[in-house]
Design a protein around this motif. Structure first.
Motif, PDB file in Angstrom:
ATOM      1  N   GLY A 112      -7.829   1.090   4.038  1.00  0.00           N
ATOM      2  CA  GLY A 112      -7.281   0.535   5.257  1.00  0.00           C
ATOM      3  C   GLY A 112      -7.738  -0.979   5.306  1.00  0.00           C
ATOM      4  N   ALA A 113      -9.018  -1.372   5.216  1.00  0.00           N
ATOM      5  CA  ALA A 113      -9.285  -2.689   5.180  1.00  0.00           C
ATOM      6  C   ALA A 113      -8.884  -3.573   4.142  1.00  0.00           C
ATOM      7  CB  ALA A 113     -10.845  -2.837   5.185  1.00  0.00           C
ATOM      8  N   ALA A 114      -8.807  -3.029   2.973  1.00  0.00           N
ATOM      9  CA  ALA A 114      -8.162  -3.812   1.654  1.00  0.00           C
ATOM     10  C   ALA A 114      -6.852  -4.054   1.957  1.00  0.00           C
ATOM     11  CB  ALA A 114      -8.305  -3.124   0.406  1.00  0.00           C
ATOM     12  N   VAL A 115      -5.900  -2.907   2.409  1.00  0.00           N
ATOM     13  CA  VAL A 115      -4.564  -3.329   2.606  1.00  0.00           C
ATOM     14  C   VAL A 115      -4.438  -4.110   3.671  1.00  0.00           C
ATOM     15  CG1 VAL A 115      -2.596  -1.910   3.149  1.00  0.00           C
ATOM     16  CG2 VAL A 115      -4.006  -1.060   1.589  1.00  0.00           C
ATOM     17  N   GLY A 116      -5.120  -3.851   4.862  1.00  0.00           N
ATOM     18  CA  GLY A 116      -4.886  -5.011   5.922  1.00  0.00           C
ATOM     19  C   GLY A 116      -5.197  -6.405   5.505  1.00  0.00           C
ATOM     20  N   LEU A 117      -5.980  -6.772   4.697  1.00  0.00           N
ATOM     21  CA  LEU A 117      -6.624  -7.992   4.542  1.00  0.00           C
ATOM     22  C   LEU A 117      -5.639  -8.821   3.373  1.00  0.00           C
ATOM     23  CD1 LEU A 117     -10.416  -7.579   5.069  1.00  0.00           C
ATOM     24  CD2 LEU A 117      -8.802  -8.658   6.516  1.00  0.00           C
ATOM     25  N   ARG A 118      -5.406  -7.984   2.463  1.00  0.00           N
ATOM     26  CA  ARG A 118      -4.471  -8.210   1.248  1.00  0.00           C
ATOM     27  C   ARG A 118      -3.109  -7.953   1.067  1.00  0.00           C
ATOM     28  NH1 ARG A 118      -8.246 -11.225   1.747  1.00  0.00           N
ATOM     29  NH2 ARG A 118      -9.750 -11.627  -0.015  1.00  0.00           N
ATOM     30  N   LYS A 119      -2.239  -8.891   1.307  1.00  0.00           N
ATOM     31  CA  LYS A 119      -0.638  -8.724   1.187  1.00  0.00           C
ATOM     32  C   LYS A 119      -0.394  -7.944  -0.109  1.00  0.00           C
ATOM     33  CE  LYS A 119       3.547  -8.787   2.705  1.00  0.00           C
ATOM     34  NZ  LYS A 119       4.043  -7.841   3.525  1.00  0.00           N
ATOM     35  N   PRO A 120      -0.576  -8.482  -1.286  1.00  0.00           N
ATOM     36  CA  PRO A 120      -0.436  -7.735  -2.277  1.00  0.00           C
ATOM     37  C   PRO A 120      -0.574  -6.427  -2.361  1.00  0.00           C
ATOM     38  CG  PRO A 120      -1.257  -9.867  -2.959  1.00  0.00           C
ATOM     39  CD  PRO A 120      -1.393  -9.605  -1.567  1.00  0.00           C
ATOM     40  N   LEU A 121      -1.837  -6.080  -2.022  1.00  0.00           N
ATOM     41  CA  LEU A 121      -2.494  -4.592  -1.967  1.00  0.00           C
ATOM     42  C   LEU A 121      -1.408  -3.828  -0.866  1.00  0.00           C
ATOM     43  CD1 LEU A 121      -6.236  -4.866  -2.181  1.00  0.00           C
ATOM     44  CD2 LEU A 121      -4.772  -4.127  -3.876  1.00  0.00           C
ATOM     45  N   GLU A 122      -1.230  -4.504   0.084  1.00  0.00           N
ATOM     46  CA  GLU A 122      -0.319  -3.707   1.275  1.00  0.00           C
ATOM     47  C   GLU A 122       1.064  -3.416   0.248  1.00  0.00           C
ATOM     48  OE1 GLU A 122       2.212  -4.402   5.486  1.00  0.00           O
ATOM     49  OE2 GLU A 122       0.747  -5.752   4.491  1.00  0.00           O
ATOM     50  N   ASP A 123       1.710  -4.472  -0.428  1.00  0.00           N
ATOM     51  CA  ASP A 123       2.901  -4.086  -1.113  1.00  0.00           C
ATOM     52  C   ASP A 123       2.630  -2.828  -2.202  1.00  0.00           C
ATOM     53  OD1 ASP A 123       4.285  -5.959   0.704  1.00  0.00           O
ATOM     54  OD2 ASP A 123       3.795  -7.593  -0.760  1.00  0.00           O
ATOM     55  N   LEU A 124       1.488  -2.775  -2.711  1.00  0.00           N
ATOM     56  CA  LEU A 124       1.389  -2.027  -3.965  1.00  0.00           C
ATOM     57  C   LEU A 124       1.442  -0.654  -3.303  1.00  0.00           C
ATOM     58  CD1 LEU A 124       0.778  -1.363  -7.055  1.00  0.00           C
ATOM     59  CD2 LEU A 124      -1.518  -2.093  -6.356  1.00  0.00           C
ATOM     60  N   LEU A 125       0.040  -0.293  -2.461  1.00  0.00           N
ATOM     61  CA  LEU A 125      -0.199   1.049  -1.915  1.00  0.00           C
ATOM     62  C   LEU A 125       0.309   1.548  -0.935  1.00  0.00           C
ATOM     63  CD1 LEU A 125      -4.116   0.159  -2.563  1.00  0.00           C
ATOM     64  CD2 LEU A 125      -2.433   1.227  -3.970  1.00  0.00           C
ATOM     65  N   ASP A 126       1.012   0.678   0.336  1.00  0.00           N
ATOM     66  CA  ASP A 126       1.357   1.225   1.367  1.00  0.00           C
ATOM     67  C   ASP A 126       2.614   2.267   1.276  1.00  0.00           C
ATOM     68  OD1 ASP A 126       0.963   1.054   4.668  1.00  0.00           O
ATOM     69  OD2 ASP A 126       2.904   0.650   4.573  1.00  0.00           O
ATOM     70  N   PRO A 127       3.761   1.761   0.448  1.00  0.00           N
ATOM     71  CA  PRO A 127       4.727   2.662   0.441  1.00  0.00           C
ATOM     72  C   PRO A 127       4.413   4.181  -0.114  1.00  0.00           C
ATOM     73  CG  PRO A 127       5.255   0.708  -0.605  1.00  0.00           C
ATOM     74  CD  PRO A 127       3.956   0.434  -0.199  1.00  0.00           C
ATOM     75  N   SER A 128       3.498   4.205  -0.885  1.00  0.00           N
ATOM     76  CA  SER A 128       3.017   5.541  -1.524  1.00  0.00           C
ATOM     77  C   SER A 128       2.225   6.275  -0.570  1.00  0.00           C
ATOM     78  CB  SER A 128       2.075   5.558  -2.652  1.00  0.00           C
ATOM     79  OG  SER A 128       2.808   4.823  -3.704  1.00  0.00           O
ATOM     80  N   PHE A 129       1.405   5.686   0.489  1.00  0.00           N
ATOM     81  CA  PHE A 129       0.720   6.405   1.317  1.00  0.00           C
ATOM     82  C   PHE A 129       1.502   6.719   2.543  1.00  0.00           C
ATOM     83  CE2 PHE A 129      -3.300   3.791   0.187  1.00  0.00           C
ATOM     84  CZ  PHE A 129      -3.882   4.836  -0.514  1.00  0.00           C
ATOM     85  N   GLN A 130       2.741   6.147   2.780  1.00  0.00           N
ATOM     86  CA  GLN A 130       3.516   6.378   3.837  1.00  0.00           C
ATOM     87  C   GLN A 130       4.338   7.665   3.463  1.00  0.00           C
ATOM     88  OE1 GLN A 130       3.345   5.417   6.819  1.00  0.00           O
ATOM     89  NE2 GLN A 130       1.892   3.727   6.364  1.00  0.00           N
ATOM     90  N   ALA A 131       4.728   7.852   2.259  1.00  0.00           N
ATOM     91  CA  ALA A 131       5.244   8.930   1.544  1.00  0.00           C
ATOM     92  C   ALA A 131       4.385  10.059   1.527  1.00  0.00           C
ATOM     93  CB  ALA A 131       5.740   8.782   0.277  1.00  0.00           C
ATOM     94  N   LEU A 132       3.169   9.984   1.163  1.00  0.00           N
ATOM     95  CA  LEU A 132       2.203  10.934   1.130  1.00  0.00           C
ATOM     96  C   LEU A 132       1.984  11.413   2.638  1.00  0.00           C
ATOM     97  CD1 LEU A 132      -0.240   9.967  -1.348  1.00  0.00           C
ATOM     98  CD2 LEU A 132       1.457  11.628  -1.442  1.00  0.00           C
TER      99      LEU A 132
END
Length: 288
Positions: A112-132
């Motif tokens: 969560g810290a990596a996704v919240g601090l880095r926009k590219p990581l959010e675009d990469l990982l967040d859609p998959s986490f929301q589906a799971l």
């Protein structure tokens, strides 16, 4: 012509004598804030009213005893099970929840810290986490059985999955929603990235993080019931299954009561920790 009066004489003439005691304004006593009375005891009223109403309804015959036992019947069930048996089931389930919750929370804090601090990581990982996140807990059970067998590993992993997503959402959204002006002021003050994270980002995101952790703990208890469906011989989930298979509503309700009490106690501990960490905040709650 007479000489002008001296300064001392003029001051003596102008200064009026103090008013008599009967005319003086009485001193206004300092207003002290009234001590607030604790209203924490009000939380006991709904469960007590429910228990008393259920006891009365069962004894009057309005509710079938074999479908919904009276609270006094639940006390007899606990006595029949014995203190050692109840303690063993509670201890086993609590240790599973603790292990799974710590594992899921640790991973969620890092990701969560990596996704919240880095926009590219959010675009990469967040859609998959929301589906799971939308997958029900029972849907994971067959897959974990195939992967990890029937020992403790699949139970702890399933609980960790339940705790991961609320904490992940709390951390990532808390860091994303930090006020931009605070970050700009900190950078203008010359704070290093580490100091910026420690002194600005973490305190600002901590309320959302603590909310996610408390939600993750509650989901860990819920996923524990599904986890103990995986070939468990001890635990509160096992008591629920045993009561269902033997047609004992009193055993099922006893396990539910224990789950409610344990969930409330663990959440109260986290709530006290949250108040300690966030005691610096001046919020509406602190003035109610």
């Amino acid at each position: 012509m007479s000489p002008p009066p001296s300064v001392g004489t003029l001051d003596a003439d102008v200064t009026s004598p103090p008013p008599p005691a009967s005319v003086r304004r009485p001193a206004v006593p300092a207003v002290r804030p009234r001590a607030r009375r604790s209203t924490a005891w009000l939380g006991l009223l709904p469960p007590l009213a429910l228990l008393l109403g259920l006891e009365f309804a069962v004894r009057q015959g309005w509710v079938p005893r074999h479908l919904l036992p009276a609270p006094s019947d639940l006390v007899q069930t606990f006595v029949q099970l014995g203190q050692a048996t109840v303690t063993q089931h509670v201890l086993v389930s609590s240790l599973r929840v603790l292990a799974g919750f710590l594992l899921g929370t640790l991973l969620a804090l890092l990701v969560g810290a990596a996704v919240g601090l880095r926009k590219p990581l959010e675009d990469l990982l967040d859609p998959s986490f929301q589906a799971l996140r939308a997958i029900p807990s029972l849907a994971w059970v067959p897959l974990l059985l195939l992967w990890l067998g029937i020992d403790e590993a699949p139970k702890i992993v399933l609980i960790a999955i339940g705790a991961f997503f609320p904490v992940y959402l709390g951390v990532s959204s808390g860091l994303r929603d930090v006020d931009r002006k605070l970050v700009e002021v900190a950078r203008m003050a010359g704070l290093s990235p580490l100091a910026l994270t420690r002194r600005v980002l973490l305190p600002a995101a901590m309320p959302a993080v603590m909310t996610g952790i408390r939600q993750g703990l509650s989901l860990a208890w819920m996923f524990m019931v599904a986890a103990e469906l995986i070939a468990a011989t001890q635990g509160l989930g096992y008591l629920l299954t045993d009561g269902r298979e033997t047609g004992r509503a009193d055993l099922v309700l006893s396990a539910i009561v224990l789950l409610a009490v344990l969930g409330k106690l663990s959440d109260s501990l986290l709530q006290r920790w949250e108040r300690h960490l966030l005691r610096w905040r001046d919020t509406f709650q602190s003035h109610r």
